[in-house]
Design a protein around this motif. Structure first.
Motif, short mmCIF file in Angstrom:
data_model
loop_
_atom_site.label_atom_id
_atom_site.label_comp_id
_atom_site.label_asym_id
_atom_site.label_seq_id
_atom_site.Cartn_x
_atom_site.Cartn_y
_atom_site.Cartn_z
N ARG A 107 0.82 -1.22 0.00
CA ARG A 107 0.00 0.00 0.00
C ARG A 107 0.85 1.27 0.00
N SER A 108 0.28 2.32 -0.56
CA SER A 108 0.92 3.63 -0.54
C SER A 108 0.60 4.33 0.78
N ALA A 109 1.54 5.15 1.25
CA ALA A 109 1.34 5.86 2.51
C ALA A 109 0.19 6.85 2.44
N GLY A 110 -0.22 7.21 1.22
CA GLY A 110 -1.32 8.16 1.05
C GLY A 110 -2.70 7.54 1.16
N GLU A 111 -2.80 6.23 1.15
CA GLU A 111 -4.11 5.57 1.25
C GLU A 111 -4.66 5.67 2.67
N ASP A 112 -5.99 5.86 2.77
CA ASP A 112 -6.62 5.91 4.10
C ASP A 112 -6.37 4.62 4.87
N GLN A 113 -6.44 3.49 4.16
CA GLN A 113 -6.29 2.20 4.82
C GLN A 113 -4.89 2.01 5.40
N PHE A 114 -3.91 2.70 4.84
CA PHE A 114 -2.53 2.61 5.35
C PHE A 114 -2.50 3.03 6.82
N GLY A 115 -3.12 4.19 7.11
CA GLY A 115 -3.15 4.68 8.48
C GLY A 115 -3.88 3.75 9.42
N VAL A 116 -4.99 3.17 8.95
CA VAL A 116 -5.77 2.24 9.77
C VAL A 116 -4.93 1.01 10.11
N LEU A 117 -4.21 0.48 9.11
CA LEU A 117 -3.39 -0.71 9.32
C LEU A 117 -2.19 -0.42 10.21
N VAL A 118 -1.60 0.76 10.06
CA VAL A 118 -0.47 1.14 10.91
C VAL A 118 -0.93 1.20 12.37
N ARG A 119 -2.11 1.77 12.60
CA ARG A 119 -2.63 1.86 13.97
C ARG A 119 -2.84 0.46 14.56
N GLU A 120 -3.43 -0.44 13.76
CA GLU A 120 -3.64 -1.81 14.25
C GLU A 120 -2.31 -2.51 14.52
N LEU A 121 -1.34 -2.29 13.63
CA LEU A 121 -0.01 -2.87 13.82
C LEU A 121 0.60 -2.38 15.14
N SER A 122 0.51 -1.08 15.38
CA SER A 122 1.08 -0.49 16.58
C SER A 122 0.44 -1.07 17.85
N VAL A 123 -0.89 -1.17 17.85
CA VAL A 123 -1.61 -1.71 19.01
C VAL A 123 -1.23 -3.18 19.23
N THR A 124 -1.18 -3.96 18.15
CA THR A 124 -0.88 -5.40 18.24
C THR A 124 0.53 -5.63 18.76
N VAL A 125 1.50 -4.91 18.17
CA VAL A 125 2.90 -5.10 18.56
C VAL A 125 3.13 -4.64 20.00
N THR A 126 2.56 -3.49 20.37
CA THR A 126 2.74 -2.97 21.72
C THR A 126 2.17 -3.94 22.77
N ALA A 127 0.99 -4.50 22.50
CA ALA A 127 0.38 -5.45 23.43
C ALA A 127 1.21 -6.73 23.52
N HIS A 128 1.75 -7.17 22.39
CA HIS A 128 2.58 -8.38 22.36
C HIS A 128 3.85 -8.19 23.20
N ILE A 129 4.50 -7.05 23.02
CA ILE A 129 5.71 -6.74 23.78
C ILE A 129 5.40 -6.72 25.28
N ALA A 130 4.33 -6.03 25.65
CA ALA A 130 3.97 -5.92 27.07
C ALA A 130 3.68 -7.29 27.66
N ASP A 131 3.00 -8.14 26.91
CA ASP A 131 2.66 -9.48 27.39
C ASP A 131 3.91 -10.32 27.62
N GLU A 132 4.83 -10.26 26.66
CA GLU A 132 6.08 -11.02 26.82
C GLU A 132 6.87 -10.54 28.04
N GLU A 133 7.01 -9.22 28.18
CA GLU A 133 7.84 -8.69 29.25
C GLU A 133 7.20 -8.82 30.62
N ARG A 134 5.87 -8.84 30.65
CA ARG A 134 5.16 -8.96 31.92
C ARG A 134 5.04 -10.43 32.36
#
Length: 199
Positions: A107-134
């Motif tokens: 996807r191109s960075a200009g697509e609306d869906q790009f931002g939606v997917l980036v947000r989901e990626l950020s939430v998923t990765v952050t939760a995964h990291i917290a779960d592993e470390e906790r």
């Protein structure tokens, strides 16, 4: 000059990096990944910087994933009570992250869906990291001999050097097979990265 006036050479010259254990190595990766996620989130929507930051983040996430799947989760299965369930849960998180990276790569960075997917990626990765470390890291720190963790840390460092730099949709996703394919795939990716100017 008297013998005891001579200056000894610094001890650090040419020295190998200090050994690090598996959990310290992976936690260092986590901090780098969180920094990249923060920069990606802060970049202006639609800007070329966002796509470039996503490329860098993808490389780091794929390398980190290979190190975890080859060394962290087998240790979880071997040393922790209920380790199979814990490892399976973390592997499911990895599969979702890989799916999101594949969707974003096309996807191109200009697509609306790009931002939606980036947000989901950020939430998923952050939760995964917290779960592993906790959850996982304290259990492993308590239940695995420091010498074993240090040995696994060295192996994880080596695994990251030969890991792929892109998610590979057709590559088998079970850890032993990833371990066999990663060096060859990683080499192809690094050559392609060099030729296309992607770092």
């Amino acid at each position: 000059m008297a013998a005891n006036d001579r200056e000894d050479p610094p001890e650090t010259s040419g020295a190998e990096p200090a050994p690090t254990d598996l959990l310290t190595e992976l936690a260092t990766d986590h901090r780098e990944i969180e920094t990249l996620l923060g920069r990606l989130d802060a970049a202006a929507p639609g800007s070329p910087d966002r796509k470039q930051l996503l490329d860098t983040l993808t490389i780091e996430l794929v390398r980190h994933t290979v190190a975890e799947e080859e060394h962290l989760y087998p240790a979880v299965r071997k040393h922790l009570a209920g380790g199979d369930g814990l490892a399976d849960k973390e592997l499911a998180d990895h599969r979702r992250v890989e799916e999101l990276l594949r969707e974003l790569e096309g996807r191109s960075a200009g697509e609306d869906q790009f931002g939606v997917l980036v947000r989901e990626l950020s939430v998923t990765v952050t939760a995964h990291i917290a779960d592993e470390e906790r959850t996982l890291f304290p259990l492993l720190r308590e239940g695995v001999h420091p010498f074993v963790l240090e040995s696994l840390g060295r192996k994880a460092q080596e695994a990251k050097k030969t890991a792929p730099t892109h998610p590979h949709p057709r590559a088998p996703s079970t850890p032993p097979v990833i371990g066999l394919l990663a060096p060859g795939i990683g080499l192809v990716d690094r050559v392609r990265d060099y030729l296309t100017g992607r770092h």
